[in-house]
Write a protein that holds these residues in place. Structure first.
Motif, PDB file in Angstrom:
ATOM      1  N   ARG A  11       1.000  -1.036   0.166  1.00  0.00           N
ATOM      2  CA  ARG A  11       0.042  -0.170  -0.022  1.00  0.00           C
ATOM      3  C   ARG A  11       0.946   1.102   0.029  1.00  0.00           C
ATOM      4  N   GLU A  12       2.047   1.191   0.704  1.00  0.00           N
ATOM      5  CA  GLU A  12       2.927   2.475   0.724  1.00  0.00           C
ATOM      6  C   GLU A  12       3.382   2.759  -0.723  1.00  0.00           C
ATOM      7  N   VAL A  13       3.816   1.316  -1.333  1.00  0.00           N
ATOM      8  CA  VAL A  13       4.458   1.541  -2.626  1.00  0.00           C
ATOM      9  C   VAL A  13       3.573   2.275  -3.596  1.00  0.00           C
ATOM     10  N   ALA A  14       2.142   1.590  -3.484  1.00  0.00           N
ATOM     11  CA  ALA A  14       1.121   2.097  -4.391  1.00  0.00           C
ATOM     12  C   ALA A  14       0.646   3.711  -4.158  1.00  0.00           C
ATOM     13  N   GLU A  15       0.986   4.218  -2.954  1.00  0.00           N
ATOM     14  CA  GLU A  15       0.615   5.498  -2.657  1.00  0.00           C
ATOM     15  C   GLU A  15       1.700   6.419  -3.322  1.00  0.00           C
ATOM     16  N   ALA A  43      -0.223  -2.356 -10.388  1.00  0.00           N
ATOM     17  CA  ALA A  43       0.556  -3.509 -10.134  1.00  0.00           C
ATOM     18  C   ALA A  43       0.667  -3.622  -8.532  1.00  0.00           C
ATOM     19  N   ALA A  44       1.174  -2.430  -7.917  1.00  0.00           N
ATOM     20  CA  ALA A  44       0.989  -2.430  -6.597  1.00  0.00           C
ATOM     21  C   ALA A  44      -0.257  -2.800  -5.666  1.00  0.00           C
ATOM     22  N   ARG A  45      -1.462  -1.972  -6.267  1.00  0.00           N
ATOM     23  CA  ARG A  45      -2.769  -2.313  -5.759  1.00  0.00           C
ATOM     24  C   ARG A  45      -3.157  -3.936  -6.112  1.00  0.00           C
TER      25      ARG A  45
END
Length: 739
Positions: free
Chosen positions: A557-561, A576-578
């Motif tokens: 989630r941190e990477v997606a944000e 992709a992160a999501r």
């Protein structure tokens, strides 16, 4: 929006003709005047937007729409009307019978447009910009998709004022914390990138980018990574267009390069000046072909062509291990054919090759090489492979089998094989390129190391992780020795090594190395750089494989944000992160939450990438899996069958993703008690994996285990035992080989 809807009680929507980040474009009928028009409906502002921002955006929309509607020039799309209907802002424009330049380039399959058409388009766009700039209007988002050529040859610019409006609403992505709006990176001026005020000279820079692309087939900075593209615009002089396409008139090339000057004051004064110079270029009698550089030059010193800084070549989230070093790298899409080349005497080469091949033949091969690269960028891998193989053969005949350009074509052909799931063929191709480069360039040359690193990657794809580990380790030692610990290629190799360690089951080692690489990339490139986030993504993966799913979910989630912040919410890496966050939710038993994540992803990926894109289908696969986990097996089976059919059509029947969907069909059939049908599907998966990957690949063996389980359920115990034993023998052999 929907068909047959009436907007403002006047404009009836007939059919959808386009969709983009800002909204949708509909063909409509003006019921009052009985004419057909185009209606651009902007995305509605959601509840997440502050009401005061909504008011500002509405007012800005009306102001920008009035400005656009006041423009009257044959080269500018006519705006008839604008307004708001049920909360949706819209523009009513003339309906154009033509194709935008982006579509024209796609139709040309990577070929540039004819020279006379390029200059004609350039003159018409320059005239339109000269008019709009005199009205005090700056476009801010000039790009091929916003320039339409009508059936009668007239060229029109679209979407004046929409780009700035999109920035206000927040539809455009942003680059790091600098507040720089990332419109369309391939066409942004340096001052846009810097976030400073822009004037008409920013449009002239974007025009230079457009002309460069339609004249050569590729933008001036043609890289996959938005950061590297922006750095190119900001810091690096573009390569001369005539290197890519010698028949371009020299005066035209000079105009394009002047338009692409980094400082606004170094560009032409205004679009009128551009138009006058283009008219003179059209009248030019001819041109002198560009001299092709030789390799190596007479003095033996390497030639360094003007190109992106070497460190930007590490700015990629993909697997392609392109090297960077003290010599030009022919595998780089921006590389120039070197013409004559002589094998080092130490190689004991055979008969001498021609020392100066025909410049026209060399230039023609350069153009076809770039055509293959352009097709690959559009995902047309099979056609790209055909071109690269053909060019490799012709380069071998013209320049020699070990010429760097010949090997560059072979390298690209190998890459297309890897991307189409033909890992075994890709391994043979990469191995051949690596051996030839080592023989000709030396074992530590960046291009040799790039090919060896790709060999390691494909070995991993084939499940041969121990061999991949050995290759990665050797490449890393060479990169450390030649480039140092903080070079982008060294860090990429360490990243890949960490990934491979996790596939070997050495999760603690993999986690520790991924953390180290993430820290190094954060230090060298910044915490929100795409490569830093790729490694943090791998950290999350190792956490998940270790069963630490709560930590994995938090990291994903941190990477997606961070990716949404730096790359944009619809960037493939953000999505992709999501997707991986959805996997983590499923592993934590939170299938209802995972199902919601995947359904949102399907909607977003369909909008951003298309319904048939492999990533969209992957999200739909996640929907089916979680329907099954919730016990909704009939729905899961229907979803799996539909996804499998689409993957078979898009990717092919033997593609790994297609086979994963086919296995999901079998799983659903088993849960529904339809074991005979499940056995048929499991058998098809196993046969395909054995054919593509080999009988001892872990995925093949897993499929044989699935078959054995089905046989047990059907009461065919003896057959099941025999199959289990066969699998055990292969696994024992693998274990012995790994030790």
């Amino acid at each position: 929006m929907g068909e047959n809807r009436l907007i403002q009680g006047r404009y009836r929507l007939l059919d959808l003709i386009g969709r983009g980040g800002m909204g949708e474009v509909w063909r409509a009928r003006d019921e009052s005047l009985g004419r057909q028009v185009a209606v651009k409906c902007l995305k509605p502002l959601g509840p997440q937007h502050d009401p005061s921002l909504t008011r500002v955006v509405r007012e800005r929309f009306r102001r920008e729409a009035r400005v656009a509607a006041a423009l009257s020039h044959r080269g500018v799309t006519v705006v008839h009307d604008f307004g708001e209907d049920d909360g949706v802002l819209h523009l009513v424009m003339e309906l154009l019978d033509g194709r935008d330049l982006s579509r024209l380039l796609e139709d040309a399959e990577g070929h540039p447009l004819p020279v006379d058409e390029v200059i004609d388009i350039a003159e018409q766009v320059a005239a339109a910009l000269a008019y709009t700039h005199r009205q005090g209007v700056v476009h801010r988002d000039l790009k091929p998709a916003n320039i339409v050529r009508l059936a009668d040859g007239t060229v029109k610019i679209c979407d004046f004022g929409i780009a700035r409006l999109g920035h206000d609403i927040g539809f455009t992505a942003r680059l790091t914390g600098t507040g720089v709006a990332m419109g369309t990176p391939h066409y942004m001026s340096p001052e846009q990138i810097a976030g400073t005020e822009v004037d008409q000279r920013s449009d002239l820079y974007s025009l230079g980018c457009v002309l460069y692309e339609i004249a050569t087939g590729t933008p001036p900075f043609d890289l996959d990574d938005a950061w590297a593209i922006l750095v190119g615009h900001r810091d690096t002089p573009p390569g001369p267009p005539r290197v890519r396409r010698p028949e371009l008139p020299a005066p035209f090339e000079r105009i394009v390069l002047d338009l692409l000057a980094k400082r606004p004051e170094d560009r032409p004064y205004d679009a009128d000046e551009v138009g006058r110079r283009l008219a003179a270029a059209r009248a030019a009698a001819g041109y002198v072909p560009t001299v092709v550089t030789t390799w190596p030059p007479a003095g033996g010193a390497p030639v360094r062509e003007t190109r992106l800084p070497s460190w930007t070549r590490g700015m990629t989230t993909g697997h392609k291990a392109v090297g960077a070093g003290p010599h030009p790298a022919p595998a780089d899409p921006g590389a120039v054919l070197t013409g004559a080349w002589t094998l080092p005497a130490a190689t004991g080469a055979g008969p001498a090759l021609p020392t100066r091949p025909s410049p026209d033949a060399v230039a023609a091969l350069t153009a076809r090489h770039h055509e293959g690269l352009a097709l690959a960028r559009r995902g047309r891998w099979a056609r790209a492979r055909e071109i690269h193989l053909a060019v490799a053969a012709e380069r071998a005949a013209l320049l020699g089998p070990d010429h760097p350009d010949t090997l560059a074509s072979r390298y690209e052909a190998a890459f297309t094989l890897s991307r189409t799931g033909r890992a075994a063929a890709a391994l043979r191709a990469y191995s051949g390129v690596a051996e030839a480069r080592e023989r000709v360039l030396g074992p530590d040359h960046p291009d040799t190391l790039a090919a060896r690193q790709e060999t390691a990657y494909v070995l991993g794809r084939l499940g041969r992780h121990f061999e991949a580990h050995q290759t990665y380790t050797a490449v890393l030692a060479a990169r450390l020795r030649v480039m140092g610990p903080d070079h982008a290629d060294t860090l990429r190799c360490r990243h890949n090594l960490a990934l491979n360690l996790s596939r070997l089951g050495r999760l603690e080692d993999a986690h520790r190395m991924a953390l180290d690489v993430a820290a190094a990339r954060a230090r060298v490139l910044g915490p929100d750089h795409p490569d830093t986030l790729v490694t943090r993504f791998e950290v999350a993966y190792t956490l998940g494989q270790s069963g630490r799913w709560e930590e994995a979910l938090r990291t994903y989630r941190e990477v997606a944000e961070a990716r949404a912040r730096t790359l944009g919410p619809d960037h493939p890496d953000t999505l992709a992160a999501r997707y991986e966050a959805g996997i983590s939710l499923g592993r934590l038993g939170r299938s209802a939450d995972a199902l919601r994540v995947y359904r949102d992803l399907v909607e977003d990926r369909t909008r951003a990438q298309g319904a048939a894109h492999p990533d969209t289908l992957r999200a739909r696969h996640g929907v089916g899996v979680n329907l099954g986990r919730l016990g909704r097996w009939e729905e899961a089976l229907a979803e799996a069958r539909d996804v499998c059919a689409q993957r078979e059509r898009v990717l092919g029947p033997d593609h790994p993703d297609t086979l994963v969907s086919r296995r999901e069909i079998a799983v659903a059939l088993g849960w529904l008690g339809r074991w005979t049908a499940a056995l048929t599907e499991y058998g098809r998966v196993a046969a395909a994996r054995e054919r593509v990957l080999g009988p001892d690949h872990p995925d093949t063996l897993a499929s044989r285990n699935d078959e054995a389980h089905c046989l047990e359920q059907l009461g065919r115990g003896a057959e099941a035992v025999a199959l289990y034993r066969r699998v055990a023998v292969f696994r024992q052999r693998q274990a012995a080989g790994d030790h």
